[in-house]
Design a protein around this motif. Structure first.
Motif, PDB file in Angstrom:
ATOM      1  N   ALA A  19       0.846  -1.192   0.000  1.00 58.78           N
ATOM      2  CA  ALA A  19       0.000   0.000   0.000  1.00 58.78           C
ATOM      3  C   ALA A  19       0.879   1.238   0.000  1.00 58.78           C
ATOM      4  N   SER A  20       0.403   2.250  -0.691  1.00 57.61           N
ATOM      5  CA  SER A  20       1.050   3.554  -0.673  1.00 57.61           C
ATOM      6  C   SER A  20       0.423   4.376   0.456  1.00 57.61           C
ATOM      7  N   VAL A  21       1.253   5.065   1.215  1.00 59.76           N
ATOM      8  CA  VAL A  21       0.736   5.862   2.329  1.00 59.76           C
ATOM      9  C   VAL A  21       1.346   7.254   2.293  1.00 59.76           C
ATOM     10  N   ASP A  22       0.655   8.167   2.948  1.00 62.17           N
ATOM     11  CA  ASP A  22       1.200   9.501   3.141  1.00 62.17           C
ATOM     12  C   ASP A  22       1.035   9.891   4.595  1.00 62.17           C
ATOM     13  N   ALA A  23       1.603  10.999   4.966  1.00 61.61           N
ATOM     14  CA  ALA A  23       1.463  11.505   6.330  1.00 61.61           C
ATOM     15  C   ALA A  23       1.700  13.004   6.309  1.00 61.61           C
ATOM     16  N   LYS A  24       1.104  13.674   7.253  1.00 61.95           N
ATOM     17  CA  LYS A  24       1.360  15.115   7.425  1.00 61.95           C
ATOM     18  C   LYS A  24       1.959  15.343   8.806  1.00 61.95           C
ATOM     19  N   GLU A  25       2.877  16.282   8.843  1.00 59.06           N
ATOM     20  CA  GLU A  25       3.592  16.595  10.065  1.00 59.06           C
ATOM     21  C   GLU A  25       3.693  18.108  10.216  1.00 59.06           C
ATOM     22  N   VAL A  26       4.052  18.544  11.402  1.00 62.17           N
ATOM     23  CA  VAL A  26       4.451  19.945  11.594  1.00 62.17           C
ATOM     24  C   VAL A  26       5.922  19.942  11.971  1.00 62.17           C
ATOM     25  N   VAL A  27       6.656  20.862  11.392  1.00 60.67           N
ATOM     26  CA  VAL A  27       8.089  20.996  11.666  1.00 60.67           C
ATOM     27  C   VAL A  27       8.350  22.369  12.261  1.00 60.67           C
ATOM     28  N   LEU A  28       9.321  22.439  13.145  1.00 60.05           N
ATOM     29  CA  LEU A  28       9.656  23.658  13.885  1.00 60.05           C
ATOM     30  C   LEU A  28      10.784  24.399  13.172  1.00 60.05           C
ATOM     31  N   THR A  29      10.594  25.681  12.947  1.00 52.27           N
ATOM     32  CA  THR A  29      11.617  26.433  12.231  1.00 52.27           C
ATOM     33  C   THR A  29      12.779  26.792  13.161  1.00 52.27           C
ATOM     34  N   ALA A  30      13.937  26.931  12.560  1.00 53.81           N
ATOM     35  CA  ALA A  30      15.143  27.256  13.336  1.00 53.81           C
ATOM     36  C   ALA A  30      15.124  28.688  13.847  1.00 53.81           C
ATOM     37  N   ASN A  31      14.372  29.562  13.195  1.00 53.36           N
ATOM     38  CA  ASN A  31      14.312  30.959  13.644  1.00 53.36           C
ATOM     39  C   ASN A  31      12.953  31.288  14.255  1.00 53.36           C
ATOM     40  N   SER A  32      12.316  30.279  14.837  1.00 49.47           N
ATOM     41  CA  SER A  32      11.021  30.495  15.483  1.00 49.47           C
ATOM     42  C   SER A  32      11.118  31.601  16.531  1.00 49.47           C
ATOM     43  N   ALA A  33      10.162  32.530  16.474  1.00 48.78           N
ATOM     44  CA  ALA A  33      10.119  33.602  17.469  1.00 48.78           C
ATOM     45  C   ALA A  33       9.397  33.168  18.735  1.00 48.78           C
ATOM     46  N   ASN A  34       8.657  32.069  18.657  1.00 47.45           N
ATOM     47  CA  ASN A  34       7.896  31.615  19.815  1.00 47.45           C
ATOM     48  C   ASN A  34       7.936  30.090  19.899  1.00 47.45           C
ATOM     49  N   PRO A  35       9.120  29.520  20.158  1.00 51.88           N
ATOM     50  CA  PRO A  35       9.220  28.048  20.188  1.00 51.88           C
ATOM     51  C   PRO A  35       8.392  27.424  21.304  1.00 51.88           C
ATOM     52  N   ASP A  36       8.173  28.143  22.400  1.00 52.22           N
ATOM     53  CA  ASP A  36       7.357  27.590  23.479  1.00 52.22           C
ATOM     54  C   ASP A  36       5.955  27.251  22.981  1.00 52.22           C
ATOM     55  N   ALA A  37       5.326  28.217  22.322  1.00 50.17           N
ATOM     56  CA  ALA A  37       3.977  27.985  21.806  1.00 50.17           C
ATOM     57  C   ALA A  37       3.989  26.952  20.684  1.00 50.17           C
TER      58      ALA A  37
END
Length: 430
Positions: free
Chosen positions: A315-333
């Motif tokens: 079977a072919s599968v996909d997925a979605k993710e969120v990635v954190l940017t290196a210059n995030s101004a609000n990494p806590d949130a």
């Protein structure tokens, strides 16, 4: 301008992005009380976009000190181009929604996203996601993302009334599938398969046929360039593709090139002009929320037909993710939002919109009947990530264009020509 590493190809578009605002997102990202603005690069549309908005609303209700601002993109076809444009244009965001492993590698190579292995451990996300889901969000063994949904890309969607009225059972084998095309044409459907060939979705058929012909081994080798595009397994796959085209599945090239997957879906579920659509599980959300259809009653799906070549357990599968940017101004949130996506509350919203969550906190009984069938099919299969999402940007563009050439003339001569053309591009890119 900083370029963190030097390979060409997949990183070509993003290597020039300014990284002067790079900052650490270590322990400070683990605060319990979060506040401030959270900026998300958002390209989802339709019912999936509505689901994302609902997730954001629920998160901010639970975290009233946080406001979310979307950098929303207008997308036609592959969203990677508009995302590159936004990032190159200087947009500074905290989180990026991603679904392409090749794009994640491109972002990581350019230093735009940051590793989250330490954050993962501190947040104890191993309790929420199995090891295979963590591995899915890794590039070169480094974790960058949190997967929040996944889907079966080997399901063929249909409207139940069409098949019932034509006396067609959901095909289980390739021969039955070709026979169903003939029967449905006889029932008055000129184009039984809605082929969305304007941008990228015509690759779905090739990629599932490749799995049935050569298995996950062949698909994996092709993605990692261990075999060339002129390999016999690729040509054999295209010959199978030609069988359905020669059976009159899909109308003229002009009809196939008329639209993307959403237009093709409309041809089945609102215009009653076509019968079969091979596309991802976001179709479920569209059917429920935009067409108002009842899942499992008005529509359903069946797994890609068996070819009897020894690889029908794939079977072919996909997925979605969120990635954190290196210059995030609000990494806590940002980290708090990543954590929220794995929560029972978020997975319930996903299920409400027809999407499956990989989180151990998800209650699978909330999924509808079609989503449950698809999820079970994936669980019982040898899976391969969508091939097009694994290919470098320049190569995937050439791959899709050459498949469009093939759709216009599925002859042996064209098969030789298009495989040679894709291979030539691969030699440039890698």
């Amino acid at each position: 301008m900083i370029k963190l590493s030097g390979a060409v190809g997949r990183r070509a578009f993003l290597s020039g992005v300014a990284l002067s605002a790079l900052m650490s997102v270590g322990g400070s990202a683990l605060a319990q009380d979060v506040s401030g603005e959270l900026v998300i690069l958002q390209w989802l549309g339709g019912s999936e976009g509505a689901m994302w908005t609902r997730l954001e609303e629920d998160f901010t209700e639970r975290n009233p000190g946080v406001s979310i601002r979307e950098v929303g993109l207008t997308v036609q076809g592959d969203a990677r181009g508009p995302m590159r444009t936004a990032l190159l244009g200087g947009e500074r965001v905290d989180l990026i929604i991603n679904t392409w492993p090749a794009f994640r590698a491109e972002l990581a190579d350019a230093g735009i996203i940051t590793p989250i292995d330490d954050i993962w451990t501190a947040q104890n996300w191993d309790e929420d996601l199995g090891a295979s889901w963590k591995a899915l969000s890794q590039t070169d063994g480094v974790t960058y993302g949190v997967t929040y949904t996944f889907g079966d890309r080997s399901g063929i969607w249909y409207k139940t009334s069409h098949l019932e009225e034509a006396g067609v059972e959901p095909p289980q084998t390739w021969e039955e599938f070709l026979g169903a095309i003939e029967t449905l044409k006889g029932a008055g459907y000129a184009t039984p398969v809605a082929m969305p060939a304007k941008y990228w979705a015509h690759g779905e058929w090739f990629e599932n046929l490749l799995l049935r012909v050569g298995g996950v081994e062949a698909a994996s080798k092709l993605a990692s360039r261990e075999i060339p595009w002129t390999d016999e397994v690729v040509k054999q796959t295209l010959r199978k593709y030609a069988e359905m085209l020669n059976a009159g599945c899909c109308g003229t090239p002009e009809q196939m090139f008329a639209g993307d997957w959403d237009y093709a879906a409309d041809q089945i579920f609102t215009a009653d002009n076509a019968n079969f659509l091979l596309i991802g599980m976001w179709m479920n959300g569209r059917a429920i929320n935009e067409y108002g259809l009842e899942e499992g009653v008005d529509y359903s799906l069946f797994q890609f037909p068996a070819l009897g070549m020894g690889h029908d357990d794939t079977a072919s599968v996909d997925a979605k993710e969120v990635v954190l940017t290196a210059n995030s101004a609000n990494p806590d949130a940002a980290v708090a939002f990543m954590d929220y996506l794995l929560s029972p509350e978020a997975t319930e919203i996903l299920a409400e919109y027809g999407y499956a969550s990989p989180s151990n906190n998800a209650d699978t009984s909330l999924l509808g009947p079609v989503q449950q069938v698809a999820t079970a099919a994936v669980a019982d299969s040898n899976v391969q990530f969508v091939l097009g999402d694994l290919l470098p940007g320049d190569l995937v563009d050439e791959y899709r264009v050459q498949l469009q050439r093939f759709l216009q003339d599925p002859s042996e001569e064209t098969i030789d020509a298009v495989t040679a053309a894709i291979e030539a591009k691969a030699m440039e890119v890698y």
